[in-house]
Design a protein around this motif. Structure first.
Motif, PDB file in Angstrom:
ATOM      1  N   ILE A 100       9.321   5.909 -46.633  1.00 37.85           N
ATOM      2  CA  ILE A 100       9.309   4.487 -46.323  1.00 37.85           C
ATOM      3  C   ILE A 100       9.816   3.765 -47.568  1.00 37.85           C
ATOM      4  O   ILE A 100       9.255   3.899 -48.658  1.00 37.85           O
ATOM      5  CB  ILE A 100       7.910   3.995 -45.942  1.00 37.85           C
ATOM      6  N   VAL A 101      10.886   2.993 -47.384  1.00 39.88           N
ATOM      7  CA  VAL A 101      11.619   2.429 -48.514  1.00 39.88           C
ATOM      8  C   VAL A 101      11.774   0.928 -48.337  1.00 39.88           C
ATOM      9  O   VAL A 101      12.072   0.443 -47.237  1.00 39.88           O
ATOM     10  CB  VAL A 101      13.012   3.091 -48.630  1.00 39.88           C
ATOM     11  N   GLU A 102      11.581   0.180 -49.419  1.00 39.97           N
ATOM     12  CA  GLU A 102      11.898  -1.245 -49.460  1.00 39.97           C
ATOM     13  C   GLU A 102      13.292  -1.406 -50.037  1.00 39.97           C
ATOM     14  O   GLU A 102      13.596  -0.847 -51.101  1.00 39.97           O
ATOM     15  CB  GLU A 102      10.884  -1.999 -50.325  1.00 39.97           C
ATOM     16  N   ALA A 103      14.151  -2.144 -49.337  1.00 39.09           N
ATOM     17  CA  ALA A 103      15.543  -2.252 -49.775  1.00 39.09           C
ATOM     18  C   ALA A 103      16.160  -3.550 -49.285  1.00 39.09           C
ATOM     19  O   ALA A 103      15.646  -4.207 -48.368  1.00 39.09           O
ATOM     20  CB  ALA A 103      16.358  -1.053 -49.272  1.00 39.09           C
ATOM     21  N   GLN A 104      17.280  -3.903 -49.906  1.00 46.36           N
ATOM     22  CA  GLN A 104      18.086  -5.051 -49.480  1.00 46.36           C
ATOM     23  C   GLN A 104      19.444  -4.552 -49.019  1.00 46.36           C
ATOM     24  O   GLN A 104      19.949  -3.536 -49.521  1.00 46.36           O
ATOM     25  CB  GLN A 104      18.206  -6.049 -50.637  1.00 46.36           C
ATOM     26  N   ASP A 105      20.012  -5.268 -48.061  1.00 48.38           N
ATOM     27  CA  ASP A 105      21.236  -4.754 -47.443  1.00 48.38           C
ATOM     28  C   ASP A 105      22.319  -5.818 -47.319  1.00 48.38           C
ATOM     29  O   ASP A 105      22.954  -5.962 -46.283  1.00 48.38           O
ATOM     30  CB  ASP A 105      20.934  -4.154 -46.066  1.00 48.38           C
ATOM     31  N   GLY A 106      22.532  -6.559 -48.399  1.00 49.01           N
ATOM     32  CA  GLY A 106      23.615  -7.522 -48.405  1.00 49.01           C
ATOM     33  C   GLY A 106      23.174  -8.964 -48.463  1.00 49.01           C
ATOM     34  O   GLY A 106      23.960  -9.838 -48.826  1.00 49.01           O
ATOM     35  N   GLU A 107      21.927  -9.248 -48.085  1.00 48.60           N
ATOM     36  CA  GLU A 107      21.388 -10.597 -48.181  1.00 48.60           C
ATOM     37  C   GLU A 107      20.260 -10.584 -49.205  1.00 48.60           C
ATOM     38  O   GLU A 107      19.134 -10.157 -48.913  1.00 48.60           O
ATOM     39  CB  GLU A 107      20.866 -11.079 -46.826  1.00 48.60           C
ATOM     40  N   PRO A 108      20.538 -11.026 -50.441  1.00 46.92           N
ATOM     41  CA  PRO A 108      19.543 -10.868 -51.512  1.00 46.92           C
ATOM     42  C   PRO A 108      18.277 -11.692 -51.336  1.00 46.92           C
ATOM     43  O   PRO A 108      17.272 -11.397 -51.988  1.00 46.92           O
ATOM     44  CB  PRO A 108      20.313 -11.302 -52.770  1.00 46.92           C
ATOM     45  N   SER A 109      18.291 -12.699 -50.461  1.00 46.80           N
ATOM     46  CA  SER A 109      17.077 -13.495 -50.262  1.00 46.80           C
ATOM     47  C   SER A 109      16.064 -12.791 -49.368  1.00 46.80           C
ATOM     48  O   SER A 109      14.945 -13.269 -49.209  1.00 46.80           O
ATOM     49  CB  SER A 109      17.421 -14.857 -49.662  1.00 46.80           C
ATOM     50  N   GLU A 110      16.451 -11.652 -48.781  1.00 47.77           N
ATOM     51  CA  GLU A 110      15.567 -10.918 -47.887  1.00 47.77           C
ATOM     52  C   GLU A 110      15.392  -9.476 -48.355  1.00 47.77           C
ATOM     53  O   GLU A 110      16.262  -8.912 -49.024  1.00 47.77           O
ATOM     54  CB  GLU A 110      16.124 -10.921 -46.461  1.00 47.77           C
ATOM     55  N   GLN A 111      14.256  -8.891 -48.000  1.00 45.02           N
ATOM     56  CA  GLN A 111      13.998  -7.472 -48.246  1.00 45.02           C
ATOM     57  C   GLN A 111      13.435  -6.861 -46.974  1.00 45.02           C
ATOM     58  O   GLN A 111      12.584  -7.470 -46.319  1.00 45.02           O
ATOM     59  CB  GLN A 111      13.018  -7.287 -49.401  1.00 45.02           C
ATOM     60  N   HIS A 112      13.904  -5.657 -46.639  1.00 40.96           N
ATOM     61  CA  HIS A 112      13.495  -5.029 -45.389  1.00 40.96           C
ATOM     62  C   HIS A 112      12.956  -3.617 -45.637  1.00 40.96           C
ATOM     63  O   HIS A 112      13.105  -3.055 -46.726  1.00 40.96           O
ATOM     64  CB  HIS A 112      14.661  -5.013 -44.407  1.00 40.96           C
ATOM     65  N   ILE A 113      12.329  -3.085 -44.602  1.00 41.53           N
ATOM     66  CA  ILE A 113      11.710  -1.767 -44.672  1.00 41.53           C
ATOM     67  C   ILE A 113      12.559  -0.779 -43.884  1.00 41.53           C
ATOM     68  O   ILE A 113      12.966  -1.058 -42.747  1.00 41.53           O
ATOM     69  CB  ILE A 113      10.270  -1.799 -44.102  1.00 41.53           C
ATOM     70  N   TYR A 114      12.791   0.366 -44.492  1.00 42.77           N
ATOM     71  CA  TYR A 114      13.593   1.418 -43.872  1.00 42.77           C
ATOM     72  C   TYR A 114      12.794   2.714 -43.837  1.00 42.77           C
ATOM     73  O   TYR A 114      12.024   3.013 -44.751  1.00 42.77           O
ATOM     74  CB  TYR A 114      14.892   1.652 -44.661  1.00 42.77           C
TER      75      TYR A 114
END
Length: 681
Positions: free
Chosen positions: A342-356
């Motif tokens: 389970i990883v916390e990461a950003q994918d192009g929008e630096p104002s948001e962080q998502h879970i993968y």
């Protein structure tokens, strides 16, 4: 927040409400969704909480401003939890809800239970002790003039390694750090408001000076002792340590300038180490939290950067094989579900962080990272067993919403007792300039389009921290400023995380030039898009690195910024600590003028050329700040006074770098009054 290894319980801290600063210990039964209060400090303490000095220092490094149970640790099953209150040790049994005090040899710091919960390690007066449930106390390591089992200042403040000992999976041995600070310079912090009190003395490793001598040792509970061997002269920084059932200890060590590091496995029988991976970057190495770690198949998980073949990414690798897509900017490994990460990461929008959820496939079988969170906002995760807890912050709701899942099945939410703000900020988030700098603009709630507004730049701007987030709490105080009559602007310049490694590291050896240029360019670009921004009236405010940047702005670009509030600023980088400063600026005696060029003192010492160059500044600093010592602000004030530069200063008696206890909130109206008086009418 902790998920027990079997996923049956979620352990967390929460106070009774928005005006209660004391954290209590709670547990959620995942099967039933029921919450249960385990430990209430008000019931366990007879009087006011009086923290030992070592515990206060640890909370300062952890940035904990709450009282009560500031932190806790659990055994491997998640059924025994230990914590301190006023230096006393408590053990909570989550099955019976029994909480009892364990007698100890002195004030307790950083207690940690053995994996089976039958013993508890703790540090008192610099010595590492082991105590069992019956109160039988054993001194595992003690030595005059050194500490055992505690992280040194640099490890905690700059590498976020807050602990100094680790239990073996079988509970029969402890891997412990020995810290000798005898060669580190002593600095003396004195609060002039209390002349009857002696100054406190701290070992402060300033840039260019000596660091603490840190070594690792395997201590058997029966008295055996094995030293861990690596080239500590070449790699003095012990950055990460882990020890799990999947393998022996893993450590990450770095050179002093942090451009090269090693991931080492440790043989617990002999203390010999083996290189698993080398980490290298011509600017600096940035390890990923949650790594290194053994995977169930025996491979070693390592976080690093992918900077070739056109890639500019922060990724995860298993024994050198890429396991996360290069489009992700990985921030943290949060845990495991089955064999998946389970990883916390950003994918192009630096104002948001998502879970993968990342499937750890064999080398050469492709990358498999499934995005779990879909709503806009900033998400964090905690995982173990088959249980996943996701915390969501967003612009469209207040506080953090924690949702609990068992497998793919929702198991309810952890109730929030946070206050609901009286208004909903609606910042305009956008990327500007050819560098795609993240920005946010916030207007007064009663703003009428076409009415020009003075601008307040609310800033941090330093490494490791973002201001422009799609999170309501980041904009609540800014809405207060906006409603006072400002267009509030936040800008994340190069050097802040979340975009790409090249974006992070563009500031290497040139703090002032890159950051200030980005701030000015972004502000100009925003004024083109938001025509109500009046750039003839611009104020800037910030704390810590933001204080440095605020002062830098009015000293070097008085044509753009018309007044500044600088809280706890670093003004002379030779007065700041080794690991942080040398990572970005190198050594002060390397023959270059990098330190002088990035210092505020030289700019402040130059007499202003006309009234437009003499922009007013409000300086604020805690008198017993042990991170950015008050000498920074005092030296800046002296330089400005000698040059005839206008400024005011508010000394915060008894305050540290956190300015906790409501100080920062009480300063707001004073800052507002200063800015209103200082801006052109």
């Amino acid at each position: 927040m902790t998920v027990s290894a079997d996923g049956a319980h979620v352990i967390f801290l929460r106070s009774s409400g928005p005006e209660d600063p004391a954290d209590q210990l709670w547990v959620l039964d995942v099967a039933t969704g029921q919450e249960r209060l385990v430990a209430d400090p008000a019931q366990l303490l007879a009087g006011d909480e009086d923290l030992p000095a070592a515990e206060r220092a640890l909370r300062e490094r952890l940035r904990l401003s709450a009282s009560g149970i500031g932190s806790y640790t659990a055994d491997s099953s998640g059924t025994a939890v230990v914590f301190t209150l006023a230096g006393r040790l408590f053990r909570a049994d989550l099955r019976s809800s029994e909480v009892r005090e364990i007698p100890t040899a002195g004030d307790v710091v950083d207690p940690r239970p053995a994996p089976r919960g039958d013993r508890i390690g703790y540090v008192t007066n610099g010595a590492l002790h082991i105590v069992d449930a019956g109160g039988n106390d054993q001194v595992l390591a003690a030595e005059d003039g050194v500490t055992w089992g505690l992280a040194e200042f640099i490890a905690a403040e700059e590498f976020h390694r807050f602990r100094g000992y680790w239990w073996s999976p079988d509970g029969r041995a402890v891997l412990a750090a020995r810290v000798d600070e005898s060669r580190v310079p002593r600095w003396h912090l004195h609060d002039p408001a209390n002349p009857d009190q002696p100054p406190s003395t701290v070992a402060y490793p300033h840039a260019g000076g000596p660091n603490a001598d840190v070594s690792l040792h395997l201590l058997d509970l029966d008295g055996g002792w094995v030293d861990v061997h690596w080239d500590r002269e070449t790699y003095p920084y012990l950055v990460c340590v882990s020890w799990s059932e999947s393998g022996g200890p893993l450590i990450t060590v770095l050179r002093r300038l942090q451009q090269h590091g090693l991931v080492l496995s440790v043989d617990p029988r002999t203390g010999e180490t083996q290189v698993h991976a080398e980490l290298a970057d011509p600017r600096w190495v940035e390890p990923v939290p949650g790594t290194p770690a053994y995977l169930p198949d025996g491979r070693v998980l390592i976080g690093g950067e992918l900077a070739h073949d056109g890639y500019d990414a922060r990724c995860l690798f298993a024994d050198g094989s890429l396991i996360t897509p290069p489009g992700l900017y990985v921030r943290r490994v949060s845990g495991r579900i089955d064999n998946d990460l389970i990883v916390e990461a950003q994918d192009g929008e630096p104002s948001e962080q998502h879970i993968y959820r990342v499937r750890v496939s064999p080398a050469g079988t492709g990358l498999d990272a499934r995005k779990i969170t879909t709503t806009a906002g900033w998400h964090t995760a905690h995982a173990a067993g088959n249980t996943l807890v996701i915390g969501a912050l967003a612009l469209d709701h207040a506080g953090t919403r924690y949702r609990v899942y068992r497998g793919d099945e929702p198991r309810g939410e952890i109730a929030s007792r946070a206050a609901t703000p009286p208004y909903t900020p609606r910042p305009v988030l956008q990327r500007v300039t050819d560098r795609q700098l993240p920005t946010g603009v916030l207007y007064p709630r009663n703003h009428v389009a076409g009415r020009k507004l003075p601008v307040l730049v609310d800033i941090y701007g330093g490494p490791g921290h973002q201001e422009v987030l799609a999170v309501r709490s980041r904009w609540i105080e800014r809405q207060w400023w906006a409603d006072a009559g400002f267009a509030v602007v936040a800008i994340d310049n190069r050097g802040t995380p979340g975009v790409a490694p090249s974006f992070d590291k563009a500031i290497h050896r040139r703090f002032a030039d890159v950051i200030l240029a980005d701030q000015v360019d972004a502000l100009t670009a925003l004024a083109d898009k938001h025509t109500d921004l009046d750039l003839s009236r611009v104020a800037i405010r910030g704390w810590s690195f933001g204080g440095y940047l605020s002062a830098l702005a009015v000293l070097r670009r008085p044509d753009v910024y018309h007044c500044a509030v600088a809280g706890a600023p670093v003004t002379d980088w030779e007065l700041y600590d080794t690991a942080y400063t040398e990572r970005y600026l190198g050594l002060p005696n390397d023959g270059s003028d990098v330190y002088a060029h990035n210092s505020l003192l030289e700019s402040a010492a130059e007499p202003p050329i006309g009234a437009d160059d003499a922009r007013p500044m409000l300086l604020i600093h805690g008198m017993v700040d042990d991170n950015v010592v008050a000498a920074h602000t005092l030296r800046l004030s002296a330089a400005m006074l000698a040059a005839g530069r206008p400024h005011s200063m508010i000394p915060l008696t008894g305050a540290t770098h956190l300015a906790a206890g409501g100080l920062s909130e009480r300063l707001l109206r004073l800052e507002l009054d200063f800015i209103r008086r200082s801006l052109p009418s």
